[in-house]
Scaffold this active site. Structure first.
Site, PDB file in Angstrom:
ATOM      1  N   CYS A  42     -28.393  24.554 103.315  1.00 35.10           N
ATOM      2  CA  CYS A  42     -29.467  24.840 103.849  1.00 35.10           C
ATOM      3  C   CYS A  42     -29.566  25.038 105.318  1.00 35.10           C
ATOM      4  CB  CYS A  42     -30.208  23.440 103.557  1.00 35.10           C
ATOM      5  SG  CYS A  42     -31.849  23.149 104.388  1.00 35.10           S
ATOM      6  N   CYS A  47     -31.960  27.776 103.515  1.00 38.04           N
ATOM      7  CA  CYS A  47     -33.275  27.427 103.853  1.00 38.04           C
ATOM      8  C   CYS A  47     -33.659  27.900 105.629  1.00 38.04           C
ATOM      9  CB  CYS A  47     -33.789  26.096 103.542  1.00 38.04           C
ATOM     10  SG  CYS A  47     -32.837  25.143 102.480  1.00 38.04           S
ATOM     11  N   LYS A  50     -32.983  31.272 106.998  1.00 41.96           N
ATOM     12  CA  LYS A  50     -33.991  32.219 105.949  1.00 41.96           C
ATOM     13  C   LYS A  50     -35.298  32.026 106.448  1.00 41.96           C
ATOM     14  CE  LYS A  50     -35.906  30.628 102.962  1.00 41.96           C
ATOM     15  NZ  LYS A  50     -35.878  30.308 101.335  1.00 41.96           N
ATOM     16  N   TYR A 177     -35.595  33.831  93.672  1.00 42.76           N
ATOM     17  CA  TYR A 177     -36.406  33.633  94.914  1.00 42.76           C
ATOM     18  C   TYR A 177     -35.606  34.100  96.143  1.00 42.76           C
ATOM     19  CZ  TYR A 177     -33.860  29.351  96.373  1.00 42.76           C
ATOM     20  OH  TYR A 177     -33.031  28.548  96.764  1.00 42.76           O
ATOM     21  N   ILE A 178     -34.186  34.198  96.193  1.00 43.32           N
ATOM     22  CA  ILE A 178     -33.504  34.616  97.171  1.00 43.32           C
ATOM     23  C   ILE A 178     -33.510  36.158  97.386  1.00 43.32           C
ATOM     24  CG2 ILE A 178     -31.054  34.608  98.131  1.00 43.32           C
ATOM     25  CD1 ILE A 178     -30.732  31.716  97.040  1.00 43.32           C
ATOM     26  N   GLU A 181     -36.859  37.122  98.645  1.00 41.73           N
ATOM     27  CA  GLU A 181     -37.043  36.619 100.176  1.00 41.73           C
ATOM     28  C   GLU A 181     -36.586  37.706 100.855  1.00 41.73           C
ATOM     29  OE1 GLU A 181     -37.772  31.758  99.693  1.00 41.73           O
ATOM     30  OE2 GLU A 181     -35.860  32.552 100.154  1.00 41.73           O
ATOM     31  N   HIS A 434     -64.171  24.444 105.707  1.00 43.94           N
ATOM     32  CA  HIS A 434     -64.535  25.855 105.717  1.00 43.94           C
ATOM     33  C   HIS A 434     -64.517  26.309 107.143  1.00 43.94           C
ATOM     34  CE1 HIS A 434     -66.820  29.404 104.590  1.00 43.94           C
ATOM     35  NE2 HIS A 434     -67.483  29.201 105.795  1.00 43.94           N
ATOM     36  N   GLU A 439     -59.815  25.740 100.598  1.00 41.96           N
ATOM     37  CA  GLU A 439     -60.926  25.333  99.985  1.00 41.96           C
ATOM     38  C   GLU A 439     -61.636  25.513  98.468  1.00 41.96           C
ATOM     39  OE1 GLU A 439     -64.807  26.641 101.816  1.00 41.96           O
ATOM     40  OE2 GLU A 439     -63.784  28.044 102.916  1.00 41.96           O
TER      41      GLU A 439
HETATM   42  C1  LIG Z   1     -30.154  31.776 101.011  1.00 42.62           C
HETATM   43  C2  LIG Z   1     -30.634  30.500 100.515  1.00 42.62           C
HETATM   44  C3  LIG Z   1     -32.056  30.174 100.729  1.00 42.62           C
HETATM   45  C4  LIG Z   1     -32.439  28.662 100.387  1.00 42.62           C
HETATM   46  N1  LIG Z   1     -33.637  28.457 100.603  1.00 42.62           N
HETATM   47  C5  LIG Z   1     -34.186  27.139 100.183  1.00 42.62           C
HETATM   48  C6  LIG Z   1     -35.511  26.701 100.594  1.00 42.62           C
HETATM   49  O1  LIG Z   1     -36.316  27.431 101.064  1.00 42.62           O
HETATM   50  N2  LIG Z   1     -35.722  25.699 100.237  1.00 42.62           N
HETATM   51  C7  LIG Z   1     -34.906  24.569  99.399  1.00 42.62           C
HETATM   52  O2  LIG Z   1     -35.255  23.600  98.993  1.00 42.62           O
HETATM   53  N3  LIG Z   1     -33.794  24.982  99.139  1.00 42.62           N
HETATM   54  C8  LIG Z   1     -33.331  26.365  99.401  1.00 42.62           C
HETATM   55  N4  LIG Z   1     -32.002  26.682  99.256  1.00 42.62           N
HETATM   56  C9  LIG Z   1     -31.102  25.987  98.561  1.00 42.62           C
HETATM   57  C10 LIG Z   1     -30.426  24.671  99.354  1.00 42.62           C
HETATM   58  O3  LIG Z   1     -29.825  25.479 100.392  1.00 42.62           O
HETATM   59  C11 LIG Z   1     -29.617  23.838  98.458  1.00 42.62           C
HETATM   60  O4  LIG Z   1     -30.161  23.357  97.345  1.00 42.62           O
HETATM   61  C12 LIG Z   1     -28.889  22.817  99.126  1.00 42.62           C
HETATM   62  O5  LIG Z   1     -28.428  23.006 100.407  1.00 42.62           O
HETATM   63  C13 LIG Z   1     -28.128  21.999  98.467  1.00 42.62           C
HETATM   64  O6  LIG Z   1     -27.418  20.917  98.987  1.00 42.62           O
HETATM   65  P1  LIG Z   1     -26.050  20.227  98.456  1.00 42.62           P
HETATM   66  O7  LIG Z   1     -25.902  19.058  99.246  1.00 42.62           O
HETATM   67  O8  LIG Z   1     -26.123  20.147  96.977  1.00 42.62           O
HETATM   68  O9  LIG Z   1     -25.025  21.452  98.843  1.00 42.62           O
HETATM   69  P2  LIG Z   1     -24.759  22.327 100.150  1.00 42.62           P
HETATM   70  O10 LIG Z   1     -25.952  22.061 101.216  1.00 42.62           O
HETATM   71  O11 LIG Z   1     -24.388  23.530  99.662  1.00 42.62           O
HETATM   72  O12 LIG Z   1     -23.528  21.376 100.810  1.00 42.62           O
HETATM   73  C14 LIG Z   1     -22.306  21.518 100.016  1.00 42.62           C
HETATM   74  C15 LIG Z   1     -21.128  21.366 101.257  1.00 42.62           C
HETATM   75  O13 LIG Z   1     -20.114  21.105 100.658  1.00 42.62           O
HETATM   76  C16 LIG Z   1     -19.129  21.625 101.272  1.00 42.62           C
HETATM   77  N5  LIG Z   1     -17.828  21.701 100.348  1.00 42.62           N
HETATM   78  C17 LIG Z   1     -17.529  22.437  99.311  1.00 42.62           C
HETATM   79  N6  LIG Z   1     -16.380  22.229  98.449  1.00 42.62           N
HETATM   80  C18 LIG Z   1     -15.691  21.412  99.434  1.00 42.62           C
HETATM   81  C19 LIG Z   1     -14.546  20.809  99.505  1.00 42.62           C
HETATM   82  N7  LIG Z   1     -13.967  20.815  98.374  1.00 42.62           N
HETATM   83  N8  LIG Z   1     -13.808  19.919 100.556  1.00 42.62           N
HETATM   84  C20 LIG Z   1     -14.984  19.841 101.599  1.00 42.62           C
HETATM   85  N9  LIG Z   1     -16.246  20.454 101.729  1.00 42.62           N
HETATM   86  C21 LIG Z   1     -16.638  21.084 100.564  1.00 42.62           C
HETATM   87  C22 LIG Z   1     -19.503  22.981 101.635  1.00 42.62           C
HETATM   88  O14 LIG Z   1     -18.847  23.754 102.723  1.00 42.62           O
HETATM   89  C23 LIG Z   1     -20.956  22.528 101.850  1.00 42.62           C
HETATM   90  O15 LIG Z   1     -21.101  22.429 103.552  1.00 42.62           O
HETATM   91  C24 LIG Z   1     -31.463  27.933  99.732  1.00 42.62           C
HETATM   92  C25 LIG Z   1     -30.196  28.435  99.406  1.00 42.62           C
HETATM   93  C26 LIG Z   1     -29.766  29.665  99.600  1.00 42.62           C
HETATM   94  C27 LIG Z   1     -28.529  30.213  99.371  1.00 42.62           C
END
Ligand SMILES: Cc1cc2nc3c(=O)[nH]c(=O)nc-3n(C[C@H](O)[C@H](O)[C@H](O)COP(=O)(O)OP(=O)(O)OC[C@H]3O[C@@H](n4cnc5c(N)ncnc54)[C@H](O)[C@@H]3O)c2cc1C
Length: 459
Positions: A42, A47, A50, A177-178, A181, A434, A439
């Site tokens: 994110c 997010c 983006k 959506y990606i 966008e 308004h 509205e």
């Molecule tokens: C381009 C794009 C736009 C987006 N826009 C939106 C939006 O507008 N609104 C919205 O709500 N969501 C949006 N999202 C989705 C949102 O980013 C994710 O839903 C959110 O980040 C998920 O959080 P998470 O904690 O599950 O995983 P992540 O945020 O992906 O975090 C996972 C972390 O784990 C780490 N990792 C993975 N494997 C290992 C390992 N074995 N050892 C150590 N570290 C590891 C990764 O490096 C990463 O930092 C978007 C996603 C993308 C790709």
């Protein structure tokens, strides 16, 4: 049995950071392992960057109407200025996340973690093992890359934010959506943009009127849409990339981007060794409390494939900490999630689509279409669309769909009364503000059309 930690979290993204911080606040000894940057998708490549790039791209529309308000604008755009400004902002946020983890005492370990058992992980770079009473898998997801010849020539959203220069043209594959966008971003920044999608309209699963309205908006902004076609192969053609399509046509592009879905990060994570089961789509299988099939291992966020959105991951992380470390069992309600597509025009939705609602009983549908006031002085003809779907005769609000300026902000607020079970009568009781677009939501009189016994009546 003693462990090094009460909790080891793998992944410092939206879900992992919240879970680690809250568990530590409740007194747990916590370590969080992150192989890339604190903040996760994110903050670093989702997010946040983006939305910053969407803001950058929207100046184009503003410049287009500025003349009708008396402004004369001579503007040019510099991509690298935007990339540098974005980097500064996400670094600031990364530092903020780091400080928020350190304050309650979470230990941050910059490494790749692999699960070796129900209570143990191995750190790949540090070559050492950690033990914990609980493990939390919060590893997120990564872009799916189609298995086609030359796929390595294409980029994904991961690389799109940091391109060394803007391409003269881009082909984006995907209909979600990606994809939409990034089409908005690149088209708004002056890149000749084509969106290619195997289906017959973008944004499958969204309300039909919104899909068609957004399709028209993208087309008006110069995005070319190619439906029912896929990329079969990519080859290098000088400075360009040549794409061969399923219909036999070949064409060159400055860049090609895949936005064809996101895959849970489970590969090489060792979950099989610990006995953690996956779903048929490859996500970690969890119950309502985010507990996996191994009692000491929980999972939250994108890796569980429930709803791949930041606020959902955060809520799951929070409720995991409540359940396991605060003796306060909490299950996340995934039933009413507001979502937005930060395209141009913008789309915000919550609840059932018209098609879904019509299968749930008799409904009334209220639709308003009008030119946003911002456009009325200009030649722009684009219309804003607001749709409210309710149970018949003033009953409960089942869905709200908005296409146009401010849609995301409006839908976030509509989520409050809808979460409280508001009826059309509750919306009607609200005084209108308004002049505003919102509205319309509280001034709908007779339904535009209805569904009775599944049949559309009127409209
Ligand atoms: C381009 C794009 C736009 C987006 N826009 C939106 C939006 O507008 N609104 C919205 O709500 N969501 C949006 N999202 C989705 C949102 O980013 C994710 O839903 C959110 O980040 C998920 O959080 P998470 O904690 O599950 O995983 P992540 O945020 O992906 O975090 C996972 C972390 O784990 C780490 N990792 C993975 N494997 C290992 C390992 N074995 N050892 C150590 N570290 C590891 C990764 O490096 C990463 O930092 C978007 C996603 C993308 C790709």
């Amino acid at each position: 049995m003693t462990y090094d930690y009460d909790l080891v979290v793998i992944g410092a993204g939206s879900g992992g950071v919240r879970a680690a911080r809250m568990a530590a606040t409740y007194g747990a000894k916590v370590a969080i392992v992150e192989e890339f940057r604190v903040g996760g998708t994110c903050v670093i490549r989702g997010c946040v960057p983006k939305k910053l790039y969407v803001y950058a791209s929207r100046f184009k529309d503003l410049f287009d109407v500025a003349g009708s308000f008396g402004w004369q604008v001579g503007a040019s755009f510099d991509w690298l200025t935007l990339v540098a400004a974005k980097e500064k902002e996400i670094t600031r946020l990364e530092n903020g996340y780091t400080a928020n983890l350190e304050k309650p005492g979470v230990e941050i370990i910059k490494d790749r973690a692999v699960v070796t058992g129900p209570n143990s992980v191995h750190l790949v770079r540090g070559d050492r093992d950690l033990s914990a009473k609980y493990l939390l898998i919060a590893t997120g997801a990564h872009p799916n890359i189609p298995h086609i010849p030359g796929a390595e020539l294409a980029i994904t959203s991961n690389e799109a934010f940091d391109l060394p220069e803007l391409p003269h043209s881009i082909l984006i594959e995907g209909g979600g959506y990606i994809a939409v966008e990034f089409a908005t971003i690149f088209a708004g920044l002056g890149v000749n943009t084509t969106l290619i999608y195997r289906g017959d309209c973008i944004l499958r699963g969204f309300d039909e009127d919104m899909r068609r309205g957004l399709e028209a908006g993208l087309t008006e902004r110069g995005v070319k849409l190619m439906y029912q076609t896929t990329i079969k192969a990519l080859t290098r053609a000088g400075d360009d990339i040549s794409a061969s399509f399923s219909d036999g046509v070949t064409a060159p592009y400055g860049a090609v981007m895949f936005a064809t879905g996101r895959v849970p990060n489970v590969h090489g994570l060792g979950l099989d060794k610990a006995g953690v089961e996956l779903t048929s789509s490859g996500a970690v299988k969890v119950d309502a409390y985010s507990q996996s099939t191994v009692p000491s291992i929980y999972a939250v966020g994108d890796v569980t494939g429930r709803a791949q959105l930041t606020p959902v991951a955060i809520r799951e992380g929070q409720y995991f900490a409540e359940t396991v470390f605060n003796n306060n069992k909490q299950a996340v309600d995934h039933s009413l999630i507001p979502t937005a597509v930060f395209s141009e025009p913008e789309l915000g939705v919550i609840g059932l689509t018209e098609r879904e609602a019509a299968t749930h009983g008799d409904i009334d549908v209220f639709v308003a279409r009008f030119r946003p006031m911002m456009n009325t002085l200009s030649a722009r003809t684009e219309r804003m669309v607001l749709k409210l779907i309710t149970e018949k005769d003033g009953g409960k609000v089942l869905g709200c769909h908005i296409l146009g300026p401010g849609a995301a902000e409006m839908i976030q607020l509509v989520a409050i009364p809808m979460g409280m079970g508001a009826s059309k009568a509750d919306f009607d009781r609200a005084m209108a503000l308004h002049p505003s677009a919102a509205e319309e939501l509280v001034t709908f009189k007779a339904p535009t059309y209805t569904y009775r016994n599944g049949e559309k009546v009127g409209g």
